[in-house]
Design a protein around this motif. Structure first.
Motif, PDB file in Angstrom:
ATOM      1  N   PHE A  79       9.091   1.151   5.018  1.00 39.84           N
ATOM      2  CA  PHE A  79       9.714   1.551   6.276  1.00 39.84           C
ATOM      3  C   PHE A  79       9.549   0.441   7.299  1.00 39.84           C
ATOM      4  O   PHE A  79       8.832  -0.543   7.078  1.00 39.84           O
ATOM      5  N   MET A 100      13.346   4.429   7.428  1.00 36.54           N
ATOM      6  CA  MET A 100      12.633   4.747   6.191  1.00 36.54           C
ATOM      7  C   MET A 100      13.475   4.495   4.943  1.00 36.54           C
ATOM      8  O   MET A 100      14.638   4.895   4.882  1.00 36.54           O
ATOM      9  N   TRP A 112       5.035  -2.516   5.806  1.00 39.36           N
ATOM     10  CA  TRP A 112       6.067  -2.070   6.755  1.00 39.36           C
ATOM     11  C   TRP A 112       6.613  -3.273   7.523  1.00 39.36           C
ATOM     12  O   TRP A 112       5.921  -4.243   7.776  1.00 39.36           O
TER      13      TRP A 112
END
Length: 257
Positions: A69, A103, A145
């Protein structure tokens, strides 16, 4: 675009109800990949946001290879003392805010994202929770991330850094110019933090509070009455920086700081 209500099945968050500090709904975000099996990508937005720009550029941002994400890194000057040690992270590790997340649902399903978060949440060895699944994700997926430009999640510490007794120059993760741009021309404003930093509170000194109230008045959920008492209404008339100082004095007297 067709809007629809998404219901998270109880079995997708089974076990999370044991975390009595938070209601089960606080963990719904962890189950989104499983709850939307036909979707490969999702833009998650918290409910305490004000969206000011087109979200299409955010939707199109590519994630770094292998990342699950994308999110905005929290300014280092506003991270609570002891937060990194609480989570078992190195002192200079970036910590993201989960209010806005792009996401990769397909990768999350492949890697058993929900199961990992659940196991972490119910483990007797996890650190004391302060932010529910945000804590879990920061620990489990550190380095997995993609960092977004702060304009996509202009939190209160970005828009009003003086609340932390800091300045944009104090942040170790972003340049002062990047934070100033996010504060002055945000794409998404995030009213996170204490109650007096929320636009439904009389005393809120976030500069976008009145705009939030104006837009919300056009929805089926207008603010009929603001939180706070008569003193808050009086204090709301003084300059924000002085309000912040007085608020800190109140917190110290209450033993919170």
């Amino acid at each position: 675009v067709t809007a629809c209500e998404l219901r998270i099945a109880d079995e997708l968050v089974a076990g999370f109800e044991d975390r009595r500090v938070y209601p089960k709904i606080a963990w719904f975000r962890s189950a989104l990949a499983a709850a939307l099996p036909r979707e490969d990508r999702l833009l998650y937005l918290d409910s305490d946001l004000l969206v000011l720009h087109d979200l299409d550029p955010l939707w199109r941002i590519p994630l770094e290879k292998g990342d699950l994400f994308a999110a905005v890194c929290h300014p280092s000057y506003a991270v609570l003392p002891g937060e990194h040690s609480r989570l078992g992270l190195s002192a200079r590790a970036p910590v993201f805010n989960s209010g806005v997340m792009l996401m990769d649902l397909a990768r999350m399903r492949t890697e058993g994202f929900a199961s990992q978060v659940r196991e972490f949440a119910v483990s007797p060895h996890h650190p004391p929770f302060r932010y529910a699944d945000q804590d879990a994700m920061n620990v489990l997926f550190a380095g997995r991330w993609t960092a977004l430009d702060p304009v996509w999640n202009a939190m209160n510490p970005v828009v009003t850094p003086f609340v932390s007794g800091a300045a944009w120059e104090d942040d170790i993760h972003h340049s002062a110019l990047v934070l100033e741009r996010a504060a002055l021309t945000p794409a998404i404003v995030h009213f996170d933090g204490a109650s007096v930093l929320r636009p439904w509170h009389r005393r809120c000194f976030n500069p976008f509070a009145s705009l939030y109230r104006e837009y919300r008045a056009t929805t089926p959920w207008p603010l009929r009455e603001l939180d706070g008492d008569r003193l808050d209404a009086i204090l709301s008339r003084i300059p924000p920086r002085l309000q912040a100082k007085l608020w800190h004095v109140q917190l110290r007297r209450a033993g919170v700081m």
